[in-house]
Scaffold this motif. Sequence first.
Motif, PDB file in Angstrom:
ATOM      1  N   UNK A 104      59.539  92.688 103.942  1.00  0.00           N
ATOM      2  CA  UNK A 104      58.907  91.365 104.065  1.00  0.00           C
ATOM      3  C   UNK A 104      59.793  90.272 103.485  1.00  0.00           C
ATOM      4  N   UNK A 105      60.485  90.590 102.410  1.00  0.00           N
ATOM      5  CA  UNK A 105      61.334  89.605 101.727  1.00  0.00           C
ATOM      6  C   UNK A 105      62.662  90.268 101.349  1.00  0.00           C
ATOM      7  N   UNK A 106      63.622  89.408 100.991  1.00  0.00           N
ATOM      8  CA  UNK A 106      64.966  89.897 100.660  1.00  0.00           C
ATOM      9  C   UNK A 106      65.099  89.992  99.141  1.00  0.00           C
ATOM     10  N   UNK A 107      65.604  91.117  98.666  1.00  0.00           N
ATOM     11  CA  UNK A 107      65.793  91.263  97.220  1.00  0.00           C
ATOM     12  C   UNK A 107      66.498  92.559  96.901  1.00  0.00           C
ATOM     13  N   UNK A 108      66.767  92.760  95.623  1.00  0.00           N
ATOM     14  CA  UNK A 108      67.462  93.986  95.204  1.00  0.00           C
ATOM     15  C   UNK A 108      66.536  95.203  95.203  1.00  0.00           C
ATOM     16  N   UNK A 109      67.129  96.384  95.121  1.00  0.00           N
ATOM     17  CA  UNK A 109      66.336  97.580  94.792  1.00  0.00           C
ATOM     18  C   UNK A 109      65.769  97.351  93.412  1.00  0.00           C
ATOM     19  N   UNK A 110      64.529  97.687  93.215  1.00  0.00           N
ATOM     20  CA  UNK A 110      63.924  97.432  91.906  1.00  0.00           C
ATOM     21  C   UNK A 110      63.391  98.697  91.253  1.00  0.00           C
ATOM     22  N   UNK A 111      63.792  98.903  90.014  1.00  0.00           N
ATOM     23  CA  UNK A 111      63.126  99.864  89.138  1.00  0.00           C
ATOM     24  C   UNK A 111      62.224  99.022  88.245  1.00  0.00           C
ATOM     25  N   UNK A 112      60.953  99.370  88.160  1.00  0.00           N
ATOM     26  CA  UNK A 112      59.989  98.445  87.553  1.00  0.00           C
ATOM     27  C   UNK A 112      59.193  99.086  86.426  1.00  0.00           C
ATOM     28  N   UNK A 113      58.899  98.271  85.409  1.00  0.00           N
ATOM     29  CA  UNK A 113      58.190  98.764  84.221  1.00  0.00           C
ATOM     30  C   UNK A 113      56.712  98.406  84.215  1.00  0.00           C
ATOM     31  N   UNK A 114      56.292  97.406  85.038  1.00  0.00           N
ATOM     32  CA  UNK A 114      54.930  96.884  84.829  1.00  0.00           C
ATOM     33  C   UNK A 114      54.896  96.175  83.480  1.00  0.00           C
ATOM     34  N   UNK A 115      53.702  96.057  82.864  1.00  0.00           N
ATOM     35  CA  UNK A 115      53.627  95.380  81.571  1.00  0.00           C
ATOM     36  C   UNK A 115      54.370  96.175  80.490  1.00  0.00           C
ATOM     37  N   UNK A 116      55.173  95.466  79.700  1.00  0.00           N
ATOM     38  CA  UNK A 116      55.876  96.126  78.592  1.00  0.00           C
ATOM     39  C   UNK A 116      54.870  96.478  77.504  1.00  0.00           C
ATOM     40  N   UNK A 117      55.057  97.656  76.888  1.00  0.00           N
ATOM     41  CA  UNK A 117      54.111  98.124  75.870  1.00  0.00           C
ATOM     42  C   UNK A 117      54.524  97.629  74.485  1.00  0.00           C
ATOM     43  N   UNK A 118      53.518  97.324  73.663  1.00  0.00           N
ATOM     44  CA  UNK A 118      53.833  96.864  72.319  1.00  0.00           C
ATOM     45  C   UNK A 118      52.609  96.856  71.427  1.00  0.00           C
ATOM     46  N   UNK A 119      52.845  96.658  70.142  1.00  0.00           N
ATOM     47  CA  UNK A 119      51.746  96.668  69.165  1.00  0.00           C
ATOM     48  C   UNK A 119      50.977  95.342  69.228  1.00  0.00           C
ATOM     49  N   UNK A 120      49.753  95.349  68.719  1.00  0.00           N
ATOM     50  CA  UNK A 120      48.960  94.122  68.585  1.00  0.00           C
ATOM     51  C   UNK A 120      49.747  93.109  67.754  1.00  0.00           C
ATOM     52  N   UNK A 121      49.909  91.923  68.306  1.00  0.00           N
ATOM     53  CA  UNK A 121      50.613  90.876  67.571  1.00  0.00           C
ATOM     54  C   UNK A 121      52.122  91.012  67.579  1.00  0.00           C
ATOM     55  N   UNK A 122      52.634  91.977  68.333  1.00  0.00           N
ATOM     56  CA  UNK A 122      54.077  92.216  68.347  1.00  0.00           C
ATOM     57  C   UNK A 122      54.792  91.379  69.395  1.00  0.00           C
ATOM     58  N   UNK A 123      56.072  91.673  69.585  1.00  0.00           N
ATOM     59  CA  UNK A 123      56.887  90.897  70.518  1.00  0.00           C
ATOM     60  C   UNK A 123      56.362  90.987  71.952  1.00  0.00           C
ATOM     61  N   UNK A 124      55.792  92.137  72.331  1.00  0.00           N
ATOM     62  CA  UNK A 124      55.294  92.293  73.699  1.00  0.00           C
ATOM     63  C   UNK A 124      53.829  91.887  73.839  1.00  0.00           C
ATOM     64  N   UNK A 125      53.250  91.329  72.783  1.00  0.00           N
ATOM     65  CA  UNK A 125      51.916  90.738  72.892  1.00  0.00           C
ATOM     66  C   UNK A 125      52.112  89.237  73.117  1.00  0.00           C
ATOM     67  N   UNK A 126      51.016  88.537  73.379  1.00  0.00           N
ATOM     68  CA  UNK A 126      51.072  87.078  73.509  1.00  0.00           C
ATOM     69  C   UNK A 126      50.370  86.492  72.285  1.00  0.00           C
ATOM     70  N   UNK A 127      51.140  85.800  71.458  1.00  0.00           N
ATOM     71  CA  UNK A 127      50.591  85.331  70.178  1.00  0.00           C
ATOM     72  C   UNK A 127      50.454  83.809  70.122  1.00  0.00           C
ATOM     73  N   UNK A 128      50.356  83.190  71.289  1.00  0.00           N
ATOM     74  CA  UNK A 128      50.341  81.728  71.335  1.00  0.00           C
ATOM     75  C   UNK A 128      48.966  81.142  71.027  1.00  0.00           C
ATOM     76  N   UNK A 129      47.905  81.892  71.310  1.00  0.00           N
ATOM     77  CA  UNK A 129      46.550  81.344  71.182  1.00  0.00           C
ATOM     78  C   UNK A 129      45.857  81.852  69.924  1.00  0.00           C
TER      79      UNK A 129
END
Length: 410
Positions: A131-156
């Motif tokens: 459907x679209x042009x792009x690279x071959x992709x190996x994908x992780x989905x959401x990155x895993x991390x601890x509560x309040x960690x770098x892979x969480x969202x701590x803005x709110x």
Amino acid sequence: TQAMASTTVLTADRMVDVDKGKIIEKAAIIVENNVIKAVGTERSISIPEGATVIALGDYTLMPGLMDMHVHLTSDASDHGYKALAVSLPRAAITGVAQAEKTVMAGFTTVRNVGAPGFADVALRDAINDGDIVGPRMFVAGPALGVSGGHCDNNLLPYEYDAYSEGVADGPWEVRKAVRRNIKYGATVIKFCATGGVLSKGTKVGAQQYSFEEMQALIEEAHLRGLTVATHAHGTSGIKDAIRAGVDSVEHVSLLDDEAIELAVKHGTYFSMDIYVTEFILNEGAKAGILEESLAKERIVGQRQRENFKKAVEAGVNMVFGSDAGVYPHGDNPKQFARMVKFGMTPMQAIQAATINPATLLKQQESLGSIAPGKLADIIAVPGNPMDDMSLMENVGLVMKDGQIVKSLAM
Ligand code: ARG
């Protein structure tokens, strides 16, 4: 009627043989459908009847490039609080544009190491469906991390009760999160071992997952046949992740000698994004990057570049990882010149973006070099990048899976 194979012959003044680490002069490659049939020189190869010949002249042919650290569904202009206004569908549509820029820059394969809502899975499927042009992709989905960690969202604040989808605490929660990511289409697992630069309120050097959690997470992914990448700037997080069997460490900024020894001993890959610091410090503020993140970057960027040199000298397995998405997609190749400036030979830098990542992803049978039987992912760079790595920023021709995605006339 008989099905005819389509045959293309590419010739150029030079080709990079990344398996042997040498240059072939006056090279010729025969591609049949989507597979490399033969590799040789203009003299040694006989051009099959009916083949399309693309004679490039003063260009350098090399395998399609592979970037082991991108975020195609992120746009470099939406950092900090600006990112909160980007919906999941909007991020997926951003991904469509960024995927095209990435492949046009010569990257025929990427590893997408973190995307909310499995937007990376949708993007990969749309590319694979044509459907679209792009690279071959190996994908992780959401990155895993601890509560309040770098892979969480701590803005709110607390009353919003906002957690990223990748948050998982404790050995069984992380195992369950790995299983969930696989269920929805992940082909690699990404987790955050330490704090980071761009996350609010995290200490960049501090470990976040415990060794016990890392062991459980990595074991679960390996049981299912997936490789694991970890975000780690801090020394103890880097070392625990290596000891727990992680396949690649991302950023790897605050290394010590023991971490380097462990990586060499375990064969762990380092993916060090040594260009992005220039974007963050020069353009980050207007893209919304928080002042506390800029302060962290001022400490981490320089250390990372010094440690890149040490890791290269010690013989650690190195892969090209850019963190494009933090900076504009399509600018990925700017890192090549820095990799040479900070300690690699030009050949090592090209190997870090071709055969090394193919091996990290266990795809060396089909990707990573120009060899008979491998998939025809081939690019051409004008002139000789061995003399000037900035030429990698002007990729002229891109063939992915035997299809010309970008031709010289474009
Ligand atoms: N995503 C990474 C983080 O937030 C970017 C780090 C960039 N800095 C660097 N020097 N590599 O931690």
